[in-house]
Design a protein around this motif. Structure first.
Motif: not given
Length: 352
Positions: A78-91
């Motif tokens: 829904l927000r269309r975040a890329k995988g690289t952004d998701l990895v950064a989010l979890y950090r």
């Protein structure tokens, strides 16, 4: 709750559907819960995007997540975040939400940091029915009900599962991550919502149910007595398989034995592999391409662990590189996609 009771709540549909007038086929994505180990599916998402050359939201028509997996499907679909952004989010998630490791399994974390992070991630993004968005839901429990409560971005009046639509993504993410003993329940409209991980940590069977009933409802067709399956492929992503719990010595100091027993009960109730094996068997019978990505972890950790993030990322990439045949098969299926399910349904409905 017994495992049979949990399974009977889902009862995946074993019928097939055919809609000869429209070539509709769903691509399904399910992501497990697992706390800070959410960086593992985030890394897998990044890997699949790089291999396929497409964004995740372009590859799947229907997605479901529980707990940390709920955050990931909301962000990617829904927000269309890329995988690289998701990895950064979890950090950020690990550092900000779990700044310390608790010593007792009954001590809750403050939800303020989590709510602040979710608000920053999703802003005012809503779970409303939009033709360009994949159909998405997250799994929660409402009040004292043991059955799943699905927070959706679509209407599904034919569903046998209770749910709601039209929430803010930040609220839905907060509700599905309200794991008992970790965070207090999320309260909305005089109801308490908690993580659906007990019984439904792997939401792939719920997703399978929802896909069939939603498609049948959309096209005003009965799903009985038909011949073709409208599912192109199913991808299930885990948060890593931990080593088995060691046996507890009956002579262990009672408080330690109690903590170990609580941990064991929680893990059995939130098991993801049983749902995976049931789905694997169903897909084998129906000839549906099914892929499960879930690396084995070297050591056991708490759901709030923060010290192994880099190790998990490296280990996950090694694992995905070792899954060459499965990844290549999946990418071949992904490359065949031309139009999304929402596009096809819109065209179909306009013709009606």
């Amino acid at each position: 709750m017994q495992e049979n009771e949990i399974h009977n709540t889902v009862e995946p549909l074993l019928t097939k559907i055919t809609f000869s007038s429209i070539p509709v086929e769903y691509g399904l994505l399910a992501i497990d819960g697992g706390g800070t180990r959410g960086i593992i599916p985030a890394t897998i998402i990044q890997f699949l995007e790089e291999k396929s050359g497409k964004n995740l939201w372009e590859l799947f028509d229907f997605a479901a997540g529980c707990s940390t997996g709920g955050i990931l499907v909301l962000a990617s679909m829904l927000r269309r975040a890329k995988g690289t952004d998701l990895v950064a989010l979890y950090r950020s998630f690990a550092k900000e939400v779990f700044p310390y490791q608790r010593y007792l399994p009954t001590s809750e974390y403050s939800p303020e940091a989590l709510e602040k992070l979710l608000q920053k991630e999703f802003g005012d993004t809503m779970m409303t029915s939009q033709s360009q968005d994949p159909l998405t839901f997250v799994v929660t429990k409402r009040d004292t009900d043991t059955k799943p409560f699905l927070i959706r971005n679509y209407d599904n009046p034919s569903s046998k599962h209770q749910g709601d639509v039209g929430w803010k993504c930040s609220e839905a993410a907060r509700a599905t991550t309200a794991a008992p003993t970790y965070f207090k329940p999320f309260r909305k409209n005089d109801h308490n919502y908690t993580d659906g991980g007990v019984g439904f940590n792997n939401p792939v069977e719920l997703l399978y149910d929802e896909a069939f009933t939603r498609l049948s409802s959309d096209l005003n067709r009965d799903s009985s007595g038909v011949h073709e399956c409208p599912i192109a492929y199913i991808v299930s992503i885990g948060t890593g398989k931990q080593p088995d719990l060691p046996l507890t010595d009956p002579n262990t100091f009672p408080p330690v034995r109690l903590i170990n027993n609580i941990t064991n009960i929680v893990e059995q109730a939130s098991d993801s592999e049983n749902a995976h094996h049931r789905m694997e068997n169903i897909c084998h019978r129906l000839n549906i391409p099914y892929y499960r990505f879930n690396p084995n972890l070297k050591q056991r950790v708490e759901l709030t662990a923060t010290i192994l993030l880099d190790e998990w990322c490296a280990q996950t990439n090694d694992y995905m590189n070792s899954m060459t045949e499965q990844v290549n098969q999946l990418c071949a299926l992904l490359s065949e996609r031309t139009y999304s399910i929402s596009y096809k349904l819109n065209i179909f409905q306009k013709k009606k």
